[in-house]
Design a protein around this motif. Structure first.
Motif, PDB file in Angstrom:
ATOM      1  N   ARG A  80     -36.850 -22.859  27.022  1.00  0.00           N
ATOM      2  CA  ARG A  80     -38.357 -22.410  26.783  1.00  0.00           C
ATOM      3  C   ARG A  80     -38.165 -21.300  25.830  1.00  0.00           C
ATOM      4  NH1 ARG A  80     -41.836 -23.195  31.809  1.00  0.00           N
ATOM      5  NH2 ARG A  80     -40.581 -21.573  32.464  1.00  0.00           N
ATOM      6  N   ARG A  81     -38.873 -21.235  24.484  1.00  0.00           N
ATOM      7  CA  ARG A  81     -38.897 -20.306  23.726  1.00  0.00           C
ATOM      8  C   ARG A  81     -39.531 -18.879  24.422  1.00  0.00           C
ATOM      9  NH1 ARG A  81     -37.789 -22.173  18.601  1.00  0.00           N
ATOM     10  NH2 ARG A  81     -38.182 -24.386  18.355  1.00  0.00           N
ATOM     11  N   SER A  82     -40.312 -19.143  25.245  1.00  0.00           N
ATOM     12  CA  SER A  82     -41.323 -17.808  25.830  1.00  0.00           C
ATOM     13  C   SER A  82     -40.260 -16.835  26.546  1.00  0.00           C
ATOM     14  CB  SER A  82     -42.284 -18.232  26.524  1.00  0.00           C
ATOM     15  OG  SER A  82     -42.149 -18.928  27.470  1.00  0.00           O
ATOM     16  N   ALA A 110     -44.207 -28.767  28.871  1.00  0.00           N
ATOM     17  CA  ALA A 110     -44.158 -28.149  27.677  1.00  0.00           C
ATOM     18  C   ALA A 110     -44.515 -28.839  26.370  1.00  0.00           C
ATOM     19  CB  ALA A 110     -42.900 -27.362  27.835  1.00  0.00           C
ATOM     20  N   GLU A 114     -42.970 -25.509  22.194  1.00  0.00           N
ATOM     21  CA  GLU A 114     -42.682 -24.605  23.190  1.00  0.00           C
ATOM     22  C   GLU A 114     -41.237 -24.486  23.739  1.00  0.00           C
ATOM     23  OE1 GLU A 114     -45.308 -24.924  26.562  1.00  0.00           O
ATOM     24  OE2 GLU A 114     -46.980 -25.058  25.450  1.00  0.00           O
TER      25      GLU A 114
END
Length: 544
Positions: A80-82, A110, A114
């Protein structure tokens, strides 16, 4: 004086603090990063970093890592990029369904923007396969280690040589190590090792004769050098010789297993036919009754006391004996006692009775097969050398021999057995000595029918429980009785086991149907030479 002492104590405390810090740091360095920390390093990693993480995960020996590595190799691992959290992602809805790679639990959804894929290439995929092999070879579960080694044994992956070498060095279980050594030898045959090393590998593989061994050696012979090809050819000949011997032994085992079934089905018939001379065509239906008693008992236990299922057969045995025996006595008192001395009419009457009993069972239980389960102690199989033995068959053989032994004891050491033998040898003399031959006949018929019911309990574990169950064994039962000697229990035992083994040796060459025909022809020819069978009864009535 107090001040120097205080300084000394302060220095000692400082040394202890430093030592503790060093020990803690050393321990952390030895233990290395945890599995979750390693997983988090996969987020955005390049190929080299990912390969290092894969190697570290494999070295951890944590079984939960296998799911993550498989997903990585399949291209299903995302982060997940976040927050750089790593997940197994599958397409679902408008985005991805996320799964925790270590626990397998759902982690929500997701969007496609994302998450990003953990990139892999061919070199990394090979590293992942090797890591999975290393991980399973180091599993704490011996069954998993054996399965991993057997997988390599079948595939012969040359890249598994080094992981297997390390696993063998650390393996403490002898049986697991033996499988690993054979797997390593199979991998060596597909590697670029020297001929001398490969010849040693051939010896290791050929140490256990099996069809898999033969297939591995034949595959390795393609493109082999002259020396290696000669070694493989010699090993294949030895394996094929061993397989032929084990095949013969397996046929003997199958024959003994079939013979024990025939013994159970025929032993009651041997008693009634031998004592009363009655050709009872309804004997197979007594077997059927015993099988249906087992079915009813198991249904009651399933619905009301499932914890008793493992002893359901032990409960069914006395009930099957009592019910089949009671039906047999009713048949003798109601029909057969009026037909003594008229064998053709007895045969026709009992044949018609067998059809009636089959129809009664169809009306009560239906024409389809009924489910009878096997208790846990009769399920599964084990290997003995090159033989595969099922627990169900082993227990049936033991049970048949126990029934035979109990019956011999009853006939030899009880007053009822003495009266039965007296009636068998000379009915008129036994009657003049005060033996009630009519009731002896009834009890004998009941005993034979009860044993047939007990046979039905055993046969329910290896055959379909249906109204036609008894018809499958009635002809073979008569053949066993006639071949062994009418009314002779030892003859029935020898006849059942002999015909069982003969059938199993004929089937591979002649087929099941033609094999039975050949057995029938053999018995007809045998009876021409010995009309009384293998073991003829002695007595004035018999010999007259």
């Amino acid at each position: 004086m107090a001040r120097p002492l205080l300084l000394i104590l302060q220095r000692i405390a400082l040394v202890l603090v430093l030592a503790t810090a060093l020990i803690g740091g050393s321990a952390q360095a030895q233990s290395g990063p945890s599995v979750p920390d390693l997983v988090s390093r996969l987020a955005g990693a390049d190929f080299n970093e990912t390969e290092r993480v894969v190697e570290a995960l494999a070295a951890s020996g944590d079984a939960s890592v296998a799911r993550l590595l498989e997903a990585l190799g399949d291209g299903d691992l995302y982060y997940r990029r976040s927050d750089n959290a790593v997940f197994i992602a599958t397409r679902g809805g408008e985005g991805y369904l996320l799964t925790d790679p270590l626990t397998g639990t759902s982690a929500g959804e997701a969007g496609r923007r994302e998450v990003a894929k953990v990139r892999v290439n061919n070199s990394l995929r090979r590293a992942v396969r090797a890591a999975i092999g290393t991980l399973t070879l180091r599993s704490p579960d011996p069954a998993i280690r054996i399965a991993a080694a057997q997988s390599v044994l079948k595939s012969g992956d040359p890249e598994a040589v080094e992981p297997l070498t390390e696993a063998i060095a650390a393996e403490q279980n002898d049986s697991v190590r033996a499988v690993m050594e054979r797997a390593r030898a199979a991998a060596i045959l597909n590697s670029d090792a020297s001929d001398a090393v490969k010849i040693d590998a051939v010896k290791t593989i050929a140490a256990k004769s099996s069809q898999d061994t033969r297939a591995i050696l034949l595959a390795a012979s393609n493109g082999a050098s002259e020396a290696l090809g000669s070694a493989i050819a010699d090993a294949v000949r030895r394996v094929e010789g061993d397989l032929a011997l084990w095949s013969a032994a397996q046929n003997v085992w199958y024959g003994l297993s079939l013979g024990s079934v025939l013994l159970l089905a025929a032993i009651g018939l041997a008693i009634t036919f031998g004592v009363m001379g009655v050709i009872n065509m309804a004997h197979g239906e007594m077997v059927m009754i015993g099988a249906y008693v087992t079915y009813v008992v198991q249904e009651i236990i399933r619905n009301h006391a499932p914890f008793l299922f493992d002893v359901s057969l032990l409960i069914a045995l006395p009930l099957a004996f009592a019910i089949a025996g009671a039906v047999g006595m009713a048949i003798e008192r109601g029909i057969i006692r009026f037909l003594y001395g008229r064998p053709l009419e007895t045969l026709l009457a009992t044949w018609g009775l067998s059809l009636i009993l089959q129809q009664v069972v169809r009306s009560l239980f239906g024409p389809t097969n009924q489910e009878v389960g096997a208790p846990s102690w009769m399920s599964g199989a084990f290997e003995l050398g090159g033989l595969t033995l099922t627990y169900g068959r082993v227990w049936i053989i033991v049970f048949a021999l126990v029934v035979f032994a109990v019956l011999v004891l009853v006939l030899r050491h009880t007053s009822f057995g003495l009266q039965m033998r007296a009636v068998t040898q000379n009915r008129r003399m036994a009657s003049s000595m005060g033996i009630r031959t009519n009731w002896t006949d009834a009890l004998t018929f009941g005993l034979g029918s009860g044993i047939a019911g007990v046979a039905g309990v055993a046969l329910s574990q290896i055959d379909n429980v249906s109204p036609n169950l008894g018809q499958s064994y009635i002809i073979d039962s008569f053949l066993v009785v006639v071949f062994g000697g009418v009314g002779n229990l030892w003859g029935t035992l020898v006849g059942a086991l002999s015909l069982g083994v003969l059938n199993k040796f004929l089937e591979p060459y002649a087929g099941a149907v033609l094999g039975k025909i050949l057995v029938l022809v053999f018995i007809i020819l045998f009876i021409q030479k010995r009309p009384r069978g293998l073991f003829a009864l002695k007595g004035r009535a018999v010999e007259s």
